[in-house]
Design a protein around this motif. Structure first.
Motif, PDB file in Angstrom:
ATOM      1  N   GLU A   1       0.672  -1.161   0.070  1.00 33.10           N
ATOM      2  CA  GLU A   1      -0.397  -0.496  -0.137  1.00 33.10           C
ATOM      3  C   GLU A   1       0.420   1.106  -0.536  1.00 33.10           C
ATOM      4  OE1 GLU A   1      -2.167   0.877   4.095  1.00 33.10           O
ATOM      5  OE2 GLU A   1      -1.561  -1.501   4.266  1.00 33.10           O
TER       6      GLU A   1
ATOM      7  N   ASP B   1     -11.572   6.920   4.813  1.00 36.24           N
ATOM      8  CA  ASP B   1     -11.693   5.924   4.444  1.00 36.24           C
ATOM      9  C   ASP B   1     -13.628   6.394   4.227  1.00 36.24           C
ATOM     10  OD1 ASP B   1     -13.365   5.674   7.304  1.00 36.24           O
ATOM     11  OD2 ASP B   1     -12.876   3.552   7.149  1.00 36.24           O
TER      12      ASP B   1
ATOM     13  N   SER C   1      -4.053   5.304   8.557  1.00 44.01           N
ATOM     14  CA  SER C   1      -5.075   3.922   8.912  1.00 44.01           C
ATOM     15  C   SER C   1      -6.125   3.243  10.035  1.00 44.01           C
ATOM     16  CB  SER C   1      -4.169   2.352   8.080  1.00 44.01           C
ATOM     17  OG  SER C   1      -3.070   1.758   9.222  1.00 44.01           O
TER      18      SER C   1
ATOM     19  N   SER D   1      -6.940  -6.279   7.742  1.00 42.90           N
ATOM     20  CA  SER D   1      -6.916  -5.323   7.036  1.00 42.90           C
ATOM     21  C   SER D   1      -5.798  -5.946   5.437  1.00 42.90           C
ATOM     22  CB  SER D   1      -5.467  -4.313   6.615  1.00 42.90           C
ATOM     23  OG  SER D   1      -5.311  -3.329   5.734  1.00 42.90           O
TER      24      SER D   1
ATOM     25  N   LEU E   1      -8.316  -0.252   6.139  1.00 46.62           N
ATOM     26  CA  LEU E   1      -8.332   0.983   4.518  1.00 46.62           C
ATOM     27  C   LEU E   1      -6.647   1.181   4.485  1.00 46.62           C
ATOM     28  CD1 LEU E   1      -8.702   4.010   3.577  1.00 46.62           C
ATOM     29  CD2 LEU E   1      -7.694   5.292   5.242  1.00 46.62           C
ATOM     30  N   GLN E   2      -6.021   0.834   3.236  1.00 42.09           N
ATOM     31  CA  GLN E   2      -5.042   0.758   3.029  1.00 42.09           C
ATOM     32  C   GLN E   2      -4.291   2.885   2.573  1.00 42.09           C
ATOM     33  OE1 GLN E   2      -3.981  -2.347   0.586  1.00 42.09           O
ATOM     34  NE2 GLN E   2      -5.094  -3.641   1.155  1.00 42.09           N
TER      35      GLN E   2
ATOM     36  N   THR F   1      -5.289   3.628  -0.884  1.00 41.37           N
ATOM     37  CA  THR F   1      -6.830   4.481  -0.971  1.00 41.37           C
ATOM     38  C   THR F   1      -6.808   5.897  -0.091  1.00 41.37           C
ATOM     39  OG1 THR F   1      -6.782   1.942  -1.046  1.00 41.37           O
ATOM     40  CG2 THR F   1      -9.539   3.437  -0.726  1.00 41.37           C
TER      41      THR F   1
ATOM     42  N   LYS G   1      -6.330   8.987  -2.304  1.00 44.92           N
ATOM     43  CA  LYS G   1      -7.225   8.610  -3.221  1.00 44.92           C
ATOM     44  C   LYS G   1      -8.214   8.982  -2.829  1.00 44.92           C
ATOM     45  CE  LYS G   1      -9.995   5.960  -6.771  1.00 44.92           C
ATOM     46  NZ  LYS G   1      -9.866   4.170  -7.629  1.00 44.92           N
ATOM     47  N   ASN G   2      -9.040   9.037  -1.840  1.00 49.21           N
ATOM     48  CA  ASN G   2     -10.188   9.318  -1.223  1.00 49.21           C
ATOM     49  C   ASN G   2      -9.899  10.889  -1.368  1.00 49.21           C
ATOM     50  OD1 ASN G   2     -11.452   7.064  -1.552  1.00 49.21           O
ATOM     51  ND2 ASN G   2     -10.645   6.701   0.505  1.00 49.21           N
TER      52      ASN G   2
ATOM     53  N   GLU H   1      -4.874   4.512 -11.134  1.00 46.72           N
ATOM     54  CA  GLU H   1      -6.089   4.341 -10.632  1.00 46.72           C
ATOM     55  C   GLU H   1      -5.592   3.948  -8.611  1.00 46.72           C
ATOM     56  OE1 GLU H   1      -8.942   4.297 -11.767  1.00 46.72           O
ATOM     57  OE2 GLU H   1      -8.105   4.538 -13.725  1.00 46.72           O
ATOM     58  N   PHE H   2      -4.187   4.794  -8.598  1.00 54.34           N
ATOM     59  CA  PHE H   2      -3.497   5.756  -7.151  1.00 54.34           C
ATOM     60  C   PHE H   2      -3.190   3.840  -6.822  1.00 54.34           C
ATOM     61  CE2 PHE H   2      -5.915   8.799  -7.672  1.00 54.34           C
ATOM     62  CZ  PHE H   2      -5.289   9.599  -7.091  1.00 54.34           C
ATOM     63  N   SER H   3      -2.779   3.117  -7.901  1.00 57.13           N
ATOM     64  CA  SER H   3      -2.893   1.771  -7.212  1.00 57.13           C
ATOM     65  C   SER H   3      -0.687   1.462  -7.383  1.00 57.13           C
ATOM     66  CB  SER H   3      -2.738   0.367  -8.164  1.00 57.13           C
ATOM     67  OG  SER H   3      -4.620   0.284  -8.658  1.00 57.13           O
TER      68      SER H   3
END
Length: 381
Positions: free
Chosen positions: A88, A246, A271, A277, A311-312, A315, A318-319, A365-367
């Protein structure tokens, strides 16, 4: 040894370069350029076209991952969490404990001490969440083990493995004195699981308190007659607010409000992840309390209180980008630089010469595609 990252979209605090090159020597960044940097002889070259480079994420509040919890007291579990966090984008981690017995805390820290830090993220120390909390604001912490602030207990634990941060209730007996005791030991004091009124916060702030853990959760809410800890965090510009972004622990509108009032340099993404997780929904536990995870939300089986998160941090980043509309070069402060500032770590949080080469490469995609710790690729996908 040299490593050259080419053609990345670079985002660092207050800096954005559409097509950048990053030159690393051993574990440090030595050059960042908006144009090509010639590769030194023997350099490893990484073509990062289509990827975004950001400073490695710092997670100051994480209980577990991949079915393990730091309070299991397992060296293999600590290693698995530290390696799993790389997926992550986390490069620096404070393993976070729970409100359990001192024996269990000592065993947990001993397990972390056994991790050699050669394969996962950096672990400079641990974060004690509890056991010195308000039993009326225990949330998913086990009330059976709540006790009053005790610097001697912290000293005993610190001898097992360095304690870098502690979350406690400032209104408990000796709580204000405890702030100063921790600061003198080089430990960052933080408050939550608390029912402190604003007047108590002001005393703690005068004593040196500058952090509020999982802001808005398990703390006195904003009220027009007593602004509580939430109001205190918004009012006092020098206080860091740690957020679980999150969209469940706090709403998108609250995320917007906190960033607009505090600014990203005083917001720290955390997180607060528990053992579920990176795992499928199902039944788990947190500090011995049964937890059900459904649609990624972790709640106590009894009472339904939120029990950490799944949550990671990639992510979470990204949020906040999607929710706030603030430019990424500002928001990226909250993923690493703000945490580094709160902890006094001056060598990380930026993609700039002289800083540690702790770098995450994200796709659109924020990966997480690659995570580098000290210039070494420790995760790639």
């Amino acid at each position: 040894m040299y490593t050259l990252i080419k053609k990345c979209h670079l985002i660092s605090p207050d800096v954005e370069i559409a097509e950048a090159s990053i030159l690393i020597e051993n574990d440090r960044i030595i050059q960042v350029s908006a144009s090509d940097i010639p590769a030194p002889a023997g350099a490893k070259v990484i073509n990062a076209e289509g990827l975004t480079a950001v400073p490695g994420f710092i997670d100051l509040h994480c209980h577990g991952r991949n079915s393990f919890d730091f309070c299991d007291g397992s060296a293999a579990g600590a290693k698995a969490i530290a390696e799993g966090k790389l997926a992550e984008g986390v490069t620096t981690l404070l393993p976070t404990t729970l409100t359990v017995s001192e024996k269990d805390l000592s065993d947990s820290l001993a397990a972390v001490a056994a991790y050699d830090q050669k394969s996962g993220c950096r672990i400079p120390g641990v974060h004690l969440e509890g056991p010195f909390i308000n039993v009326k604001a225990a949330g998913a912490q086990n009330p059976a083990y709540v006790r009053t602030p005790d610097a001697a207990e912290v000293d005993r634990l610190n001898a097992v493995f360095p304690v870098k941060k502690i979350t406690f209730a400032i209104e408990e007996s000796g709580g204000i004195k405890f702030v100063g005791e921790m600061l003198r030991r080089g430990i960052v004091p933080s408050c939550t699981h608390s029912q402190a009124k604003y007047e108590v916060f002001k005393m703690a702030h005068e004593a040196g308190l500058r952090n509020l853990s999982h802001f808005c959760n398990q703390m006195t809410p904003l009220h027009h007659r007593d602004i509580g800890l939430v109001g205190a965090g918004l009012l006092h510009k020098d206080v860091f607010a740690e957020l679980i972004c999150d969209k469940l622990h706090i709403s998108p509108a609250m995320i917007q409000l906190v960033f607009s009032v505090k600014g990203a340099d005083k917001v720290i993404l955390i997180s607060d992840a528990m053992r579920a997780s990176g795992m499928p929904d199902g039944e788990y536990d947190l500090g011995g309390l049964p937890v059900m995870v459904a649609d990624g939300a972790a709640r106590l089986k009894e009472g339904g209180a939120l029990a950490g998160s799944t949550l990671q941090l990639a992510t979470a980043f990204k949020n906040i980008c999607e929710v706030t509309g603030i430019k990424p070069s500002e928001l990226v402060k909250s993923t690493s630089a703000s945490a580094a500032a709160a902890m006094g770590w001056l060598d990380r949080g930026y993609l700039a010469p002289g800083y540690l080469a702790d770098i995450v490469l994200l796709d659109r995609e924020f990966s997480v595609r690659k995570t580098m710790v000290g210039g070494e690729i420790r995760y790639e996908n």
